[in-house]
Design a protein around this motif. Structure first.
Motif, mmCIF file in Angstrom:
data_model
loop_
_atom_site.group_PDB
_atom_site.id
_atom_site.type_symbol
_atom_site.label_atom_id
_atom_site.label_comp_id
_atom_site.label_asym_id
_atom_site.label_seq_id
_atom_site.Cartn_x
_atom_site.Cartn_y
_atom_site.Cartn_z
ATOM 1 N N THR A 234 -59.471 -29.941 -13.277
ATOM 2 C CA THR A 234 -58.103 -30.234 -13.663
ATOM 3 C C THR A 234 -57.842 -29.839 -15.116
ATOM 4 O O THR A 234 -56.800 -29.290 -15.463
ATOM 5 N N VAL A 238 -55.566 -25.869 -15.501
ATOM 6 C CA VAL A 238 -54.129 -26.052 -15.663
ATOM 7 C C VAL A 238 -53.597 -25.072 -16.697
ATOM 8 O O VAL A 238 -54.072 -25.060 -17.828
ATOM 9 N N LYS A 247 -44.635 -30.411 -11.403
ATOM 10 C CA LYS A 247 -45.061 -30.601 -10.020
ATOM 11 C C LYS A 247 -45.975 -31.808 -9.890
ATOM 12 O O LYS A 247 -45.905 -32.559 -8.919
ATOM 13 N N SER A 248 -46.851 -31.987 -10.879
ATOM 14 C CA SER A 248 -47.754 -33.135 -10.814
ATOM 15 C C SER A 248 -46.989 -34.442 -10.931
ATOM 16 O O SER A 248 -47.321 -35.422 -10.281
ATOM 17 N N ARG A 249 -45.949 -34.450 -11.790
ATOM 18 C CA ARG A 249 -45.125 -35.658 -11.896
ATOM 19 C C ARG A 249 -44.390 -35.931 -10.599
ATOM 20 O O ARG A 249 -44.286 -37.078 -10.155
ATOM 21 N N THR A 251 -45.336 -34.984 -7.625
ATOM 22 C CA THR A 251 -46.342 -35.439 -6.667
ATOM 23 C C THR A 251 -46.690 -36.907 -6.887
ATOM 24 O O THR A 251 -46.843 -37.682 -5.941
#
Length: 463
Positions: A234, A238, A247-249, A251
């Motif tokens: 990770t 990144v 996108k991670s937020r 998700t």
């Protein structure tokens, strides 16, 4: 809220006479109490909460003389505290005891259980088909059919289900349970054409003895190593752009919402490791696991039947006041005939709401009414659900204000007594259940009455 199509006189009528306030307080008072009680794991009755709210608003608005305290009113509700659990317990015992003595306690219980499965399918489907038709399926003229016609149709449906169970399901059970083949659910309709499927090999065990902690240490090291590799990937993979971060937020938000919606489904409601219930569970009789597994399939059907009976009783009590509110909003008057049509969207909304309640708060009551009262297994659950459904559907048809909650509590209690040992029941939990039934009427009535009095005596002049 006033309907846009209301006339000036209707508007004045709304302002001076809070017509919709009465059924609104029925819903508010009963819902507040049921939600609070469910949070605490108290198996209270939705039916009696509504009745208590109606009483509270009636007393607040018109005095105690407006309430029918006789047997045709409140006294019948009090009587149902005893009739509901006793009737459901008797019916459940009639279903469970033959199963216990002729199937579960037999030396070759698995073989007897497989042979008896079509009989249980016949009984369950017969009861389900009969009551669905007898109560009148929506959009049909089933309620106008003669009783002989209904019985004939129900027997035909039950015969078809039984034939399918005998020719397909029994074969599927033999190959899956006795012969231990790798048979899946979708093989059921083609089971006679499926070739032999050997059972898959057991999963490879991690070296070391878990009892001594060696294997456990290896597991922990493997998990720690995988987490370290994930974190390193990770941090190194990144890119510098903000798009992956967004996108991670997103998700994380989706995962959080999914957790909130499904958190009730992931709760352990079995109470099997509860030290306070160890003596209760130990006093109950245990039977062959494979034989008990047979009844888990029947439980799917009886659970659907119990849900149907729940909808015919408890959900209808919630949809009624909401329909009254909508009818008053639409017509600006009270339908004194008591035959206002219930829109389909209100029924759908009530159905969705009961599912959401089950997903979010249902596990609280499941813990109490599951193994918290006595030790339950698939055969016991099947008998309790079928006995409850039969009792509630019959009582609903003849107009008795029974509660699904009271009936299932009585059914589970009867299951515990069928062990032949009074220690197989958690009497403290039963006393807690009965206390919650008694306080439901006054508490729901007090909540609804207080809020109604506050709203009814509020200033009615617009500034």
């Amino acid at each position: 809220m006033i309907s846009p199509g209301s006339s000036p006189s209707a508007l004045s009528h709304h302002l001076r006479m809070p017509l919709a306030l009465v059924p609104t307080m029925w819903v508010a008072g009963s819902a507040t109490w049921v939600i609070f009680a469910s949070k605490k794991g108290m198996p209270v009755s939705t039916t009696h909460s509504i009745v208590g709210a109606v009483m509270g608003v009636g007393i607040a608005g018109f005095g105690g003389g407006a309430i029918n305290w006789g047997y045709s009113g409140v006294a019948k509700i009090v009587t149902s505290w005893f009739i509901s659990p006793v009737a459901a317990g008797i019916v459940t015992s009639i279903i469970y005891l033959p199963t216990k003595y002729f199937v579960l306690q037999h030396p070759n219980s698995l073989e007897r259980g497989i042979k008896a499965i079509p009989i249980y399918f016949f009984i369950t489907s017969l009861i389900g088909a009969f009551y669905i038709i007898y109560k009148g399926a929506p959009g049909t003229k089933a309620a106008k059919l003669q009783i002989g016609t209904i019985v004939g149709i129900s027997l035909g449906v039950a015969a078809g289900v039984t034939a399918f169970a005998w020719f397909f399901f029994v074969k599927w059970l033999r190959r899956r349970i006795i012969e231990k083949e790798d048979i899946r659910w979708y093989h059921l309709p083609i089971i006679h054409f499926v070739k032999h499927r050997p059972a898959p090999p057991p999963p490879a065990e991690i070296p070391g003895e878990l009892e001594t902690g060696a294997g456990l240490e290896i597991q922990e090291k493997m998990v720690a190593t995988s987490k370290q590799s994930e974190s390193s990937e990770t941090t190194t993979d990144v890119p510098a752009s903000s798009e992956p971060a967004e996108k991670s937020r997103l998700t994380a938000i989706v995962q959080r919402a999914k957790h909130l919606v499904l958190r009730g489904v992931k709760k352990d409601v079995r109470n099997l490791e509860n030290e306070n219930l160890a003596n209760v569970h130990q006093a109950a009789q245990k039977f062959d696991d494979d034989t008990e597994y047979l009844f888990s399939f029947l439980q799917v059907i009886t659970a659907c039947l119990a849900s149907f009976s729940h909808g015919s009783n408890d959900v209808a009590n919630a949809a009624g006041p909401i329909s009254s509110i909508y009818d008053i909003w639409k017509t600006a008057q009270v339908d004194e005939s008591g035959k206002a049509e219930v829109p389909m969207w209100i029924l759908a909304m009530a159905g969705v709401a009961i599912d959401l309640g089950l997903l979010t708060y249902g596990y609280h009551v499941m813990r109490k009414l599951g193994n918290g009262v006595t030790y339950l297994s698939p055969s016991r659950g099947f008998s309790a659900e079928l006995g409850t459904s039969l009792t509630v559907l019959t009582a609903s048809k003849i107009g008795l204000p029974v509660s699904t909650t009271h009936c299932i509590t009585g059914a589970i209690t009867a299951i515990g007594l069928c062990n032949g040992n009074f220690r197989a029941l958690n009497w403290k939990m039963l006393a807690w259940c009965f206390l919650s039934w008694i306080v439901t009427l006054p508490v729901a009535g007090l909540l609804a009455g207080l809020v109604f009095a506050f709203g009814a005596h509020a200033p009615d002049q617009l500034i």
